[in-house]
Design an enzyme around this catalytic site. Structure first.
Site, PDB file in Angstrom:
ATOM      1  N   SER A  51       0.827  -1.203   0.000  1.00 31.82           N
ATOM      2  CA  SER A  51       0.000   0.000   0.000  1.00 31.82           C
ATOM      3  C   SER A  51       0.872   1.268   0.000  1.00 31.82           C
ATOM      4  O   SER A  51       1.714   1.413  -0.886  1.00 31.82           O
ATOM      5  CB  SER A  51      -0.967  -0.055   1.177  1.00 31.82           C
ATOM      6  N   ASP A  56     -10.147  -3.369  -5.034  1.00 31.11           N
ATOM      7  CA  ASP A  56      -9.153  -2.391  -4.613  1.00 31.11           C
ATOM      8  C   ASP A  56      -9.139  -1.229  -5.599  1.00 31.11           C
ATOM      9  O   ASP A  56      -8.932  -1.437  -6.801  1.00 31.11           O
ATOM     10  CB  ASP A  56      -7.768  -3.075  -4.586  1.00 31.11           C
ATOM     11  N   HIS A  60      -8.119  -4.855  -0.838  1.00 26.82           N
ATOM     12  CA  HIS A  60      -6.975  -4.031  -0.462  1.00 26.82           C
ATOM     13  C   HIS A  60      -6.617  -4.220   1.018  1.00 26.82           C
ATOM     14  O   HIS A  60      -7.478  -4.158   1.878  1.00 26.82           O
ATOM     15  CB  HIS A  60      -7.244  -2.544  -0.722  1.00 26.82           C
TER      16      HIS A  60
END
Ligand SMILES: *[C@@H]1O[C@H](CO)[C@@H](O)[C@H](O)[C@H]1NC(C)=O
Ligand SMILES: *[C@@H]1O[C@H](CO)[C@@H](O)[C@H](O)[C@H]1NC(C)=O
Ligand SMILES: *[C@@H]1O[C@H](CO)[C@@H](O)[C@H](O)[C@H]1NC(C)=O
Length: 446
Positions: free
Chosen positions: A229, A386, A416
């Site tokens: 991320s 995501d 995600h």
């Protein structure tokens, strides 16, 4: 949340206020035998609460997602936490991200810190906090491979020392028999871009010095940089920087990016449009993470959601447009029928106020072809559920076009952030699937 609170405030005083007319009488009656009227209203209230809770928790999810109800619960808990922190912020009691990170930290303490077989040391590399994981198993005189890891959390949340990332890095160190360096870079809201980037760069450069690698018995030809991320954002950006610096003598063998954030230019890629409101990272929340990273004005968020910060009349933005032209960089199975969003006129003050929106150290996808050409072999993990899926797929495509070997590991049923969710009560099959696949690739390629 609002209607729920409102209802409690209205009903409670009526029932229990000692000075209310007839209150004593009602209490007497209640003790004798509960009047059916009260039972009935309690049932109605309960049904209402249940309906509200279900409404709050329920989210339409793609049919492919595994464990949908658990994901909805995780997301609802996260939303309750976020909204409580927004209230704290609104009341002037503290920044919402600091409050949220406090809550996450408290929850993270519940995670058992499993680190058998690994020696953990907290130290500093050139003034930056790091946690180093060294396998205890005897490697003889053999040099080990190594991974520099950068944790995710929107540049604002989580910690290298928290349970989630401690578990991930311990498991990586042990199963890869590798030295893992997890960087404790400083966070938003106390620090903003480019502090996070510089912290990671500084610590990484220090670790890559021949004498430091030797101290940890690391093979200089087998070092990877990786992150998830926002950590994937920092990993990609620092990898680009390291490949361009002439004084760096040791190069990364690989980079491994887990659902990375790579650009704040287009918030209407097909994955942003498709996952606008799906857990655990809705589009608006991602836009706000970006604004917080740049210490920018929240008032810009609504314009950014419709790409008005990079409208067609923004000459500064036009130079980058083809670097993320997904009508051409994405395969049609990901493009589906989504249409690009680019207004003819936008809000010029956003880029003027936040020039970092176009800075490659924040947005590695905006880098030039020459930079892509010198990147190491790359692994990119993507999830269908995501908003950031297409950031990663476009990065992969541009690397491939520049001649870099790329492995795309796409998970149709995953969301995600899932890779760290492997410990009860947030033990998702998506977490084990993605983590195993990532470690397996590193094991075979590092
Ligand atoms: C590389 O090292 C030399 C000598 O130490 C220094 O003068 C130069 O500024 C360095 N270059 C970079 C890009 O850091
Ligand atoms: C975005 O720009 C378009 C075209 O200039 C304008 O009509 C629209 O109101 C803007 N929206 C926002 C949220 O700024
Ligand atoms: C999560 O943990 C619970 C309790 O240990 C277990 O019953 C469940 O099967 C686990 N779920 C997954 C997906 O691993």
């Amino acid at each position: 949340m609002k209607p729920l609170n409102g209802r409690c405030e209205q009903t409670l005083p009526q029932k229990s206020h000692p000075f209310a007319k007839g209150a004593g009488e009602a209490r007497l009656r209640a003790r004798a035998s509960p009047p059916p009227v009260t039972m009935k209203s309690a049932a109605v209230l309960l049904a209402g609460l249940l309906a509200l809770t279900a409404y709050y928790v329920y989210l339409p999810l793609p049919s492919t997602v595994s464990e949908p109800w658990r994901l909805m619960l995780l997301d609802a808990s996260f939303r309750v936490a976020q909204q409580s922190c927004n209230l704290v912020h609104f009341l002037g009691l503290g920044h919402h991200l600091r409050a949220l990170n406090f809550l996450i930290g408290a929850f993270d303490q519940l995670n058992p810190q499993s680190s058998e077989g690994v020696k953990i040391t907290d130290t500093q590399f050139d003034g930056v906090e790091v946690r180093v994981y060294e396998p205890l198993a005897k490697g003889g005189a053999k040099l080990r491979r190594s991974v520099v890891y950068i944790h995710g959390g929107g540049w604002a949340l989580a910690s290298a020392r928290g349970g989630y990332y401690n578990n991930l890095c311990s498991i990586m160190a042990e199963s890869l028999d590798a030295v893992v360096v997890s960087i404790e870079y400083r966070l938003v809201p106390d620090f903003h871009f480019p502090v996070q980037f510089n912290d990671v760069l500084q610590a990484t450069k220090h670790f890559m010095l021949p004498e430091v690698l030797a101290r940890y018995s690391v093979d200089p030809s087998r070092v990877a940089i990786s992150g998830d991320s926002a950590g994937g954002n920092l990993a990609a950006a620092v990898c680009q920087e390291m490949t361009q610096e002439e004084n760096v003598t040791t190069r990364f063998k690989l980079q491994a990016l887990i659902y990375p954030v790579l650009q704040p230019f287009d918030f209407n890629t097909p994955s942003y449009q498709q996952n606008e409101v799906t857990p655990v990272l809705p589009r608006f929340v991602m836009v706000k993470f970006w604004l917080d990273y740049f210490n920018g004005n929240y008032d810009f968020a609504h314009s950014m959601v419709v790409n008005n910060h990079t409208a067609l009349d923004m000459s500064e933005a036009n130079a980058f447009r083809e670097h993320l032209d997904w009508t051409f960089l994405l395969p049609s199975r990901f493009r589906k029928n989504y249409k690009p969003v680019a207004h003819a006129t936008g809000k010029a003050e956003i880029i003027r106020d936040i020039p970092a929106l176009l800075d490659v150290r924040a947005a590695p996808l905006l880098a030039e072809k020459e930079v892509f050409r010198i990147q190491p072999k790359t692994y990119i993990l993507t999830c269908e559920i995501d908003v950031l899926r297409d950031d990663a797929l476009m990065y992969a495509k541009r690397l491939e076009k520049a001649g870099v070997a790329v492995t795309i590991d796409h998970f149709e049923d995953c969301f995600h952030g899932c890779m760290i969710f492997t410990v009860w009560p947030t033990n998702f099959s998506a977490g084990f699937q993605t983590r195993d696949s990532y470690i397996k690739w590193l094991s075979q390629n590092l």
